[in-house]
Design an enzyme around this catalytic site. Sequence first.
Site, PDB file in Angstrom:
ATOM      1  N   ASP A 280       0.826  -1.205   0.000  1.00 36.85           N
ATOM      2  CA  ASP A 280       0.000   0.000   0.000  1.00 36.85           C
ATOM      3  C   ASP A 280       0.859   1.252   0.000  1.00 36.85           C
ATOM      4  O   ASP A 280       1.886   1.322   0.693  1.00 36.85           O
ATOM      5  CB  ASP A 280      -0.862   0.031   1.272  1.00 36.85           C
ATOM      6  CG  ASP A 280      -2.295  -0.351   0.999  1.00 36.85           C
ATOM      7  OD1 ASP A 280      -2.700  -0.403  -0.182  1.00 36.85           O
ATOM      8  OD2 ASP A 280      -3.019  -0.615   1.981  1.00 36.85           O
TER       9      ASP A 280
ATOM     10  N   GLU B 163     -14.034  -1.857  -1.705  1.00 35.25           N
ATOM     11  CA  GLU B 163     -14.202  -1.939  -0.241  1.00 35.25           C
ATOM     12  C   GLU B 163     -15.598  -1.462   0.189  1.00 35.25           C
ATOM     13  O   GLU B 163     -16.005  -0.330  -0.094  1.00 35.25           O
ATOM     14  CB  GLU B 163     -13.111  -1.114   0.472  1.00 35.25           C
ATOM     15  CG  GLU B 163     -13.275  -1.194   1.993  1.00 35.25           C
ATOM     16  CD  GLU B 163     -11.993  -0.988   2.789  1.00 35.25           C
ATOM     17  OE1 GLU B 163     -10.909  -0.858   2.198  1.00 35.25           O
ATOM     18  OE2 GLU B 163     -12.095  -0.977   4.029  1.00 35.25           O
TER      19      GLU B 163
END
Length: 253
Positions: free
Chosen positions: A79, A176
Amino acid sequence: MKDFRLMKQRSEKITALTAYDYPTARLLDESDIDIILVGDSLGMVVLGYQDTTRVTLEEMLHHTRAVARGVKHALLVADMPIHSYDTPEQAVETAKKLVDVGAQAVKLEGGASHVAQIEEITRASIPFMAHIGMLPQSVREEGGYRIKGRTQSEAEALISDARAVEKAGAFSVVLEIVLADIAKQITKAIGIPTIGIGSGEHCDGQILVTHDLIGLFPWFTPKFVSPEARVAEEIRRAARAFVERTRSGGAGR
Ligand code: KIV
């Protein structure tokens, strides 16, 4: 790198979990997982921050380095933390630093708004995973972790985000906490695989924070997770056993 598009075409589900350290990465890798993500969820489940907005690039580099030592087969994605990709130039610089410590691909949060960053990263031949829907790095502005795609305009924005990141060169996209029906529509609308987290069963793959899956962060478990183990309880049990054994005069072995 596995051909994730081909897996989508063949309806082979893609599996992904997070890791932040060497032993977990090695255990997941030995479990035949397709993708290991050094997520910035690191901030909450390992570093004890309230959310991901305090995670620094230095922290991500440190943990990516450790994870890389444990991964032989899975694709290692790292990330990009908040404010490490504010401009396309900064984004590619950050992506290169993560690759230098062992990441094989990078991920940042954002759709159409971040096309310039994504194009710069893929132009540098760094494989890129997108992340749309609920964006944890924006949790403070959003006022919480809210399901996405409930309104027509939100659903349309998500579909155009997914198309935009595909066009910009992403090899996959994390969805998400997207309404399951909208996640299904997105999955049909694009050629790259969707990897869902709390977004229903119609995604091309699923990702979870490993601590949630194994019950290692018992103070909070997202509603959509069904833990497969209770590791926190095992740790407490073993620690109490050691305390008792030692206090009663044992050798502490
Ligand atoms: O930071 C993270 O762990 C993530 C996912 C779980 C998608 O971004």
